[in-house]
Write an enzyme that holds these catalytic residues in place. Structure first.
Site, PDB file in Angstrom:
ATOM      1  N   LYS A 206       0.896  -1.152  -0.066  1.00  0.00           N
ATOM      2  CA  LYS A 206      -0.003  -0.040  -0.001  1.00  0.00           C
ATOM      3  C   LYS A 206       0.893   1.314   0.036  1.00  0.00           C
ATOM      4  O   LYS A 206       1.630   1.457   0.935  1.00  0.00           O
ATOM      5  CB  LYS A 206      -1.008  -0.043   1.324  1.00  0.00           C
ATOM      6  CG  LYS A 206      -1.961   1.390   1.191  1.00  0.00           C
ATOM      7  CD  LYS A 206      -2.779   1.107   2.489  1.00  0.00           C
ATOM      8  CE  LYS A 206      -3.761   2.200   2.626  1.00  0.00           C
ATOM      9  NZ  LYS A 206      -4.638   2.245   3.651  1.00  0.00           N
ATOM     10  N   ARG A 216     -10.689   9.380   1.323  1.00  0.00           N
ATOM     11  CA  ARG A 216     -10.909  10.092   2.584  1.00  0.00           C
ATOM     12  C   ARG A 216     -11.931  11.141   3.035  1.00  0.00           C
ATOM     13  O   ARG A 216     -12.365  11.556   3.959  1.00  0.00           O
ATOM     14  CB  ARG A 216      -9.408  10.921   2.907  1.00  0.00           C
ATOM     15  CG  ARG A 216      -8.267  10.046   3.086  1.00  0.00           C
ATOM     16  CD  ARG A 216      -6.911  10.582   3.051  1.00  0.00           C
ATOM     17  NE  ARG A 216      -6.025   9.671   3.066  1.00  0.00           N
ATOM     18  CZ  ARG A 216      -4.533   9.892   2.777  1.00  0.00           C
ATOM     19  NH1 ARG A 216      -4.236  10.949   2.374  1.00  0.00           N
ATOM     20  NH2 ARG A 216      -3.784   8.927   2.878  1.00  0.00           N
ATOM     21  N   LYS A 229       0.949  10.060   5.857  1.00  0.00           N
ATOM     22  CA  LYS A 229       1.123   8.602   6.118  1.00  0.00           C
ATOM     23  C   LYS A 229       2.527   8.006   5.635  1.00  0.00           C
ATOM     24  O   LYS A 229       2.346   6.752   5.453  1.00  0.00           O
ATOM     25  CB  LYS A 229      -0.080   7.986   5.706  1.00  0.00           C
ATOM     26  CG  LYS A 229      -1.334   8.390   6.418  1.00  0.00           C
ATOM     27  CD  LYS A 229      -2.516   7.382   6.213  1.00  0.00           C
ATOM     28  CE  LYS A 229      -3.695   7.890   6.620  1.00  0.00           C
ATOM     29  NZ  LYS A 229      -4.998   7.127   6.605  1.00  0.00           N
ATOM     30  N   GLU A 245       7.750  -6.918   1.280  1.00  0.00           N
ATOM     31  CA  GLU A 245       6.531  -6.763   2.089  1.00  0.00           C
ATOM     32  C   GLU A 245       5.562  -7.815   1.935  1.00  0.00           C
ATOM     33  O   GLU A 245       4.860  -8.615   2.835  1.00  0.00           O
ATOM     34  CB  GLU A 245       5.427  -5.328   1.772  1.00  0.00           C
ATOM     35  CG  GLU A 245       6.247  -4.245   2.460  1.00  0.00           C
ATOM     36  CD  GLU A 245       6.220  -3.771   3.808  1.00  0.00           C
ATOM     37  OE1 GLU A 245       5.399  -4.932   4.367  1.00  0.00           O
ATOM     38  OE2 GLU A 245       6.515  -3.065   4.445  1.00  0.00           O
ATOM     39  N   LYS A 260      -2.141  -1.499  -3.620  1.00  0.00           N
ATOM     40  CA  LYS A 260      -2.950  -0.251  -3.820  1.00  0.00           C
ATOM     41  C   LYS A 260      -2.262   1.020  -3.827  1.00  0.00           C
ATOM     42  O   LYS A 260      -1.149   1.060  -2.959  1.00  0.00           O
ATOM     43  CB  LYS A 260      -3.811  -0.075  -2.347  1.00  0.00           C
ATOM     44  CG  LYS A 260      -4.727   0.989  -2.250  1.00  0.00           C
ATOM     45  CD  LYS A 260      -5.561   0.909  -1.018  1.00  0.00           C
ATOM     46  CE  LYS A 260      -6.441   1.914  -0.908  1.00  0.00           C
ATOM     47  NZ  LYS A 260      -7.050   2.139   0.445  1.00  0.00           N
ATOM     48  N   SER A 286     -10.269   5.617  -5.195  1.00  0.00           N
ATOM     49  CA  SER A 286     -11.145   6.404  -5.368  1.00  0.00           C
ATOM     50  C   SER A 286     -10.654   7.673  -6.284  1.00  0.00           C
ATOM     51  O   SER A 286     -11.336   8.071  -7.417  1.00  0.00           O
ATOM     52  CB  SER A 286     -11.300   7.189  -4.150  1.00  0.00           C
ATOM     53  OG  SER A 286     -10.086   7.605  -3.597  1.00  0.00           O
ATOM     54  N   TYR A 325     -15.220   0.567  -7.369  1.00  0.00           N
ATOM     55  CA  TYR A 325     -16.337   1.217  -7.173  1.00  0.00           C
ATOM     56  C   TYR A 325     -17.300   1.405  -8.487  1.00  0.00           C
ATOM     57  O   TYR A 325     -18.573   1.331  -8.247  1.00  0.00           O
ATOM     58  CB  TYR A 325     -16.076   2.776  -7.065  1.00  0.00           C
ATOM     59  CG  TYR A 325     -15.138   3.138  -5.703  1.00  0.00           C
ATOM     60  CD1 TYR A 325     -15.891   2.708  -4.450  1.00  0.00           C
ATOM     61  CD2 TYR A 325     -13.875   3.191  -5.674  1.00  0.00           C
ATOM     62  CE1 TYR A 325     -14.969   2.901  -3.348  1.00  0.00           C
ATOM     63  CE2 TYR A 325     -13.116   3.312  -4.739  1.00  0.00           C
ATOM     64  CZ  TYR A 325     -13.665   3.103  -3.530  1.00  0.00           C
ATOM     65  OH  TYR A 325     -12.650   3.313  -2.319  1.00  0.00           O
TER      66      TYR A 325
END
Length: 338
Positions: A206, A216, A229, A245, A260, A286, A325
């Site tokens: 991610k 968000r 982040k 990872e 992502k 998004s 979506y």
């Protein structure tokens, strides 16, 4: 040019790849990659109340829905062949605190939505997000001490959160927090509570991306997030780190892994799928959705064709499936095309 001159220009080719493209049936016959409704996972946003449906302004066509409407929408998606949904809550700001206390409440939005969906559409898979950002007053995925995100202390809360969601009926636990060691801790906690068959889909790669802004907005953390982040999400410049990872998460018990965002990271999807031969998913986030919708609404591209082409690209790169979506809309188009 005369007919004789045109005839004399024909090339002495034995191989003419265009022969396989000359008609629709032929193109379908030799198609290397296919897209089906069973490849799609639908992320949905839930809010408090009953009969509530709020548009997400930055994501045209996407809504926050109260649990009753969300359960009904999920049942409709299941009828279209969508195999799973992923739940994300927009938690009341009054319930958010520094310790993300409501994340462990068995009657929080996600847990109640999970139970309602299982009653309404028992055959669809329910994926729940394990991270603290929808529940913290500071908008981060972990516990905060000063400017530092505490890793080990956060992992303990995430493991408890995963068990809470499993008790509510979650089929797949999806940790998106990017804390070190969280997959192993969650697997141990689930097994200790008798949830050996609950799967883990790890957000293994991610990235700290600019494409998350509309998400968000949808869950209400745009205004609460302090700083960024980058101290725990991955650097967009790195690829080998993604393989490390994924390897760690698989060793710790992940059943599936995720990349992502999606489209800007198709190279990562491909490397992971080719390296590990494990179910690898991509999240068409998004910002990706919003770009396609905005361009389509402005007449700059064919919205439906761009949507389907983008989804096919994930499959071509090696993804087992896509969180998108567009899921119900794409599933309907795929059904009508049969």
């Amino acid at each position: 040019m005369t007919d004789r001159e045109i005839s004399s220009t024909r090339l002495p080719l034995v191989q003419r790849p265009r022969r396989n493209r000359k008609s629709d049936w032929s193109r379908r016959l030799v198609r290397e990659t296919t897209l089906d409704a069973s490849d799609l996972i639908w992320p949905i946003f839930v809010i408090e109340g009953e009969g509530r449906r709020e548009p997400v302004s930055s994501m045209p066509g996407v809504f926050r829905q109260s649990i009753d409407l969300a359960a009904q929408a999920v049942a409709e998606a299941a009828a279209l062949g969508v195999p799973a949904v992923a739940l994300f809550p927009n938690t009341d700001p009054k319930l958010r605190d520094e310790k993300a206390s409501v994340a462990l409440d068995p009657n929080n939005l996600v847990c109640r939505a999970c139970r309602a969906i299982k009653e309404t559409a028992p055959d669809i898979g329910v994926i729940t997000d394990v991270a603290l950002d929808p529940y913290t007053s500071h908008g981060h995925d972990g516990l905060l001490s000063g400017d530092e995100i505490l890793n080990d202390e956060t992992v303990a809360v995430l493991a408890a959160q995963a068990v809470t969601q499993a008790r509510a009926g979650a089929d797949i636990i999806a940790p998106s927090d990017m804390m070190d060691g969280r997959v192993g801790a969650i697997r141990s906690a689930l097994d200790a509570e008798g949830f050996q068959n609950v799967q883990i889909m790890s957000y293994a790669a991610k990235y700290a991306s600019a494409f998350y802004g509309p998400f968000r907005d949808a869950i209400g953390t745009n205004k609460t997030l302090r700083g960024d982040k980058r101290a725990y999400q991955m650097d967009p410049a790195n690829t080998d780190e993604a393989l490390r990872e994924v390897a760690l998460d698989l060793e710790q018990g992940a059943d599936m892994v995720m990349v992502k965002p999606g489209m800007p990271y198709l190279d990562i999807v491909h490397r992971i799928a080719e390296t590990f031969h494990t179910p690898t998913f991509a999240y068409q986030v998004s910002g990706e959705y919003a770009m396609i919708m905005a361009a389509g609404q402005n007449g700059w591209l064919d919205e439906e064709r761009a949507m389907m082409e983008s989804l096919l690209a994930f499959k071509r790169a090696g993804a087992a499936g896509v969180l998108t979506y567009f899921a119900p809309r794409a599933a309907e188009l795929l059904r009508d095309a049969k």
